[in-house]
Design a protein around this motif. Structure first.
Motif, mmCIF file in Angstrom:
data_model
loop_
_atom_site.group_PDB
_atom_site.id
_atom_site.type_symbol
_atom_site.label_atom_id
_atom_site.label_comp_id
_atom_site.label_asym_id
_atom_site.label_seq_id
_atom_site.Cartn_x
_atom_site.Cartn_y
_atom_site.Cartn_z
ATOM 1 N N ASN A 545 2.022 16.003 15.384
ATOM 2 C CA ASN A 545 2.403 14.726 15.649
ATOM 3 C C ASN A 545 2.277 13.897 14.257
ATOM 4 N N LEU A 546 3.121 13.149 13.721
ATOM 5 C CA LEU A 546 2.994 12.191 12.743
ATOM 6 C C LEU A 546 3.480 10.825 13.162
ATOM 7 N N ASN A 547 2.597 9.688 12.786
ATOM 8 C CA ASN A 547 3.100 8.419 12.493
ATOM 9 C C ASN A 547 2.818 7.949 11.203
ATOM 10 N N ILE A 548 3.761 7.153 10.505
ATOM 11 C CA ILE A 548 3.394 6.773 9.031
ATOM 12 C C ILE A 548 4.530 5.282 8.943
ATOM 13 N N ALA A 549 3.596 4.706 8.153
ATOM 14 C CA ALA A 549 4.283 3.286 7.915
ATOM 15 C C ALA A 549 4.146 2.667 6.430
ATOM 16 N N ALA A 550 5.087 2.165 5.682
ATOM 17 C CA ALA A 550 4.943 1.484 4.649
ATOM 18 C C ALA A 550 5.155 -0.041 4.752
ATOM 19 N N PHE A 551 4.366 -0.795 4.175
ATOM 20 C CA PHE A 551 4.628 -2.237 4.247
ATOM 21 C C PHE A 551 4.363 -3.337 3.167
ATOM 22 N N TYR A 552 4.975 -4.261 3.172
ATOM 23 C CA TYR A 552 4.993 -5.357 2.228
ATOM 24 C C TYR A 552 4.686 -6.672 2.739
ATOM 25 N N TYR A 553 3.496 -7.493 2.496
ATOM 26 C CA TYR A 553 3.283 -8.722 3.016
ATOM 27 C C TYR A 553 3.420 -9.829 1.839
#
Length: 744
Positions: A545-553
């Motif tokens: 199982n894989l959970n991955i996120a990219a973000f910009y604030y």
């Protein structure tokens, strides 16, 4: 309104069928294999959904994983969650998620990472230091949660779910003994009083251990830790559609190690410099976990509360309600110059926090292709300093060093109060555009007022007693609308991608010390976060199982805090930018062998911060100058560039019983503690492990040998900066012991 919201935290369960619109009141089992990880049911969006279906970056910790990882209190959570830091500023816990963290510790201030226990918001930064004897699950929601979790969730939210009363007898108890004469007892029991009508759960925790830090003035160690907690909950289920949970708790934590620190930054502590100038011998701390202070420091935190949680099932959905009354009482004694020279002592910092919370929430069932959530929130909080006593001893000479105290030259006896009222209304609508594509939009309107009062006597002036002079400006209001929109696409039944836009809002702040003396300092304006995120959640293969996120604030009007004993003040920085990527991977290689890896990369800098307040070493070597610098481009405090964790779990069943092994480690590339990046903790890694045996002859018994920080790495856990010193204390050294657990 006497209904109370059933916990909005995670309720761990294995989803064999599509989840319902609201969490079940019964405690559910934790997943038994990595293949099931994505099927954990969480309630991050105020409804029960599979973890992989929720378009939010979440770390969900089940009860089994919490136990195996040796997580006994709130601070331990950072060991298994990349992108999360839980350091202290003095004695105040300041959670940081993806570089967003509170910088203050003032009267009435709140963290910008919201903490919920059983659906109840915890507004006190000191009251968030919790023992976890009966936790069913923990959810760490990363990124702004301003729509569903409120105005002070600009960085994220941590939701903690304790064991819900059940109609079958169950429990878990443990007894542990470790080095430093550490004795710990924890456990809970739950069961029916009246079949299918009334159930009860009772939980308790006790710990007593010696101090970790060596007192080089008096000999021995700091006062150590003594902690106890008791919590009781009663479930009433008068009908199939109505349930009520009445809860109460009380805890006390006395920690002698938080302020048992030493000079840790560059430059020379003022106490050391003055003693050298006067030719007076003074004890010097030479190694971590040493202290040489005029007083034995202590931090005492007492918390108590009562609450009522209600849930009413209707044809259209579920009405949940939360009513809670809580108290937090903090008492600190600290030597703020962190040396044996008599410069400044906080003799008695006493804070009393009392708050009342009411929340009403409706969560619909699936209405064709649409779902609806809506709610109202109210908080009434009063926090008082009763009193704050600060004693200063040096004003040009003579200088005294422990055990000689001399005559104080400055004495401040201060009373202050902050009254806060917060109101909010929120709503969120989800719509399935197709069987695979869904859209969610929502928003929250928050309105808060603060009213302060203050009074103090200085230089042995007349004692003002309990007379408070109100701020002539009266109530000062802060308000904002925070929207959220998410688009999710199901690649297949076990994999999803999503994109989201959200805003976060940390309320403004009025320092009680600003009044009643003109010219009045402008109230600190709210923080604002504009966040963009894309992510993937899914099962790559059987057991993987894989959970991955990219973000910009885009981060605006950051609130920064400066402590110049005995004065504290706030201001707004201009702006910052945060971008990064984080995720976790779980792989069950074969039955009984599971690997977990998590990592976070963070690029977090001030884009513009002119006239930032910094403590820089005095040119003559005497303490530190409070100086304005240009901090533009500096890395944000509590924001490591790289952080991660990894673990391996092995279980083997035999005729005589089950053998188990767990090894877990976490890495931090280093953090700073201030805008000038003056005090830094370099990169470090911690290693934990345990070996266990569960005999077949005694069902439910588990015997464990455990160890934490096995490499005995020294790392800062608390920092307090002032013109006297850049001081701090260190996290737990190597600890180890044995534990017996019994579950039924």
């Amino acid at each position: 309104m006497l209904f109370v919201l059933l916990s909005s935290g995670a309720v761990a369960a294995t989803a064999q069928t599509p989840p319902s619109s609201s969490p079940s009141p019964a405690a559910a089992p934790s997943p038994t294999s990595a293949q099931d990880i994505g099927d954990i049911v969480v309630t991050a969006q105020r409804r029960s959904e599979r973890l992989r279906d929720v378009p939010i970056s979440i770390t969900a910790l089940t009860q089994d994983r919490l136990i195996q990882s040796g997580i006994n209190n709130m601070v331990d959570i950072q060991r298994v969650t990349p992108g999360v830091q839980l350091p202290f500023y003095g004695g105040f816990l300041q959670p940081a998620i993806r570089g967003i963290s509170s910088a203050g510790a003032g009267l009435g201030d709140s963290s910008n990472v919201a903490v919920y226990v059983d659906g109840i918001y915890q507004p006190s930064q000191s009251g968030q230091l919790l023992d976890l004897p009966d936790v069913q699950s923990v959810e760490i929601l990363k990124g702004p949660q301003g729509t569903l979790y409120g105005q002070n969730a600009a960085g994220g939210a941590i939701t903690i779910n304790t064991v819900t009363p059940r109609f079958d007898l169950a429990g878990r108890m443990s007894a542990s003994y470790g080095n430093y004469d550490d004795i710990a007892l924890r456990g809970y029991i739950t069961g029916p009083i009246v079949d299918e009508k009334i159930a009860v759960s009772i939980a308790g925790a006790y710990e007593n251990r010696d101090g970790y830090n060596h007192d080089i003035l008096r000999g021995g160690r700091d006062r150590g830790l003594t902690s106890h907690l008791i919590r009781g909950r009663i479930l009433f289920k008068p009908t199939e559609t109505l349930s009520l949970i009445v809860g109460a708790y009380s805890s006390k934590r006395s920690d002698g190690g938080i302020y048992a620190g030493q000079p840790v930054g560059p430059g020379t502590a003022l106490g050391y410099a003055l003693a050298d100038a006067y030719g007076i011998p003074i004890a010097l701390t030479m190694r971590p976990h040493q202290f040489a202070l005029n007083v034995l420091p202590i931090t005492e935190i007492k918390t108590s509360g009562v609450n009522l949680i209600g849930k009413l099932e209707l044809d259209l959905g579920t009405i949940n309600s939360t009513t809670a009354l809580s108290r937090v009482h903090v008492h600190d004694v600290a030597d703020v110059d962190y040396t044996a020279a008599n410069l400044g002592i906080v003799n008695d910092l006493t804070l009393k926090n009392r708050n009342f919370i009411q929340e009403l929430n409706f969560t619909s069932r699936k209405l064709g292709r649409m779902t609806v959530s809506a709610g109202l929130f109210y908080l009434a909080l009063t926090e008082r300093g009763v009193p704050g006593d600060f004693t200063g001893y040096f004003a040009g000479g003579p200088l005294f060093v422990y055990p000689n105290f001399g005559t104080p030259t400055l004495y401040i006896h201060q009373f202050s109060r902050n009254r806060k009222r917060s109101y909010a209304a929120y709503a969120e609508v989800g719509y399935d555009i197709t069987d695979s594509l869904s859209l969610t939009v929502g928003g929250r309107y928050s309105y808060e007022t603060q009213k302060t009062a203050d009074n103090h006597s200085v230089l042995f002036g007349p004692d003002v007693g309990n007379v408070l002079l109100p701020d002539p400006r009266g109530k000062i209001a802060f308000k904002r609308f925070t929207p959220r929109a998410t688009l999710r696409y199901a690649l297949n039944p076990s994999s999803n991608v999503y994109a989201s836009y959200s805003q976060g809002f940390k309320s403004g702040y009025v320092n009680s010390g600003d009044a009643p003396f003109p010219p009045y300092v402008k109230p600190v304006q709210p923080e604002k976060v504009y966040a963009y995120e894309v992510g993937y959640k899914g099962r790559l293969a059987t057991g993987l199982n894989l959970n991955i996120a990219a973000f910009y604030y885009d981060y605006k009007d950051l609130q920064v805090y400066t402590y110049s004993p005995p004065v504290e003040f706030y201001r707004n920085a201009a702006s910052a930018r945060i971008k990064g990527i984080d995720g976790d991977l779980t792989w069950e290689a074969v039955q009984g062998l599971t690997f977990t890896v998590g990592a976070a990369y963070l690029d977090a800098h001030y884009t513009k911060f002119l006239n930032a307040v910094a403590y820089l070493p005095n040119a003559g070597g005497f303490g530190f100058d409070v100086t304005a610098i240009d901090a533009s481009g500096n890395r944000l405090p509590r924001a490591p560039k790289l952080s991660g964790n990894a673990s391996v779990r092995f279980q083997k069943s035999t005729e005589i019983g089950q053998f188990g092994a767990y090894v877990g480690g976490n890495y931090n590339s280093g953090i700073s503690y201030d805008a000038a990046n003056t005090v830094r903790q370099g990169r470090y890694a911690l290693l934990d492990a345990e070996l266990s045996f569960s005999p077949s002859a005694i069902k439910g018994l588990r015997l464990v040998a455990w160890g934490k920080n096995l490499t005995n790495r020294n790392y800062l856990s608390s920092v307090l900066e002032s013109q006297f010193v850049l001081g701090g204390s260190y996290g737990d050294p190597r600890t180890y012991g044995v534990r017996a657990e019994f579950a039924f």
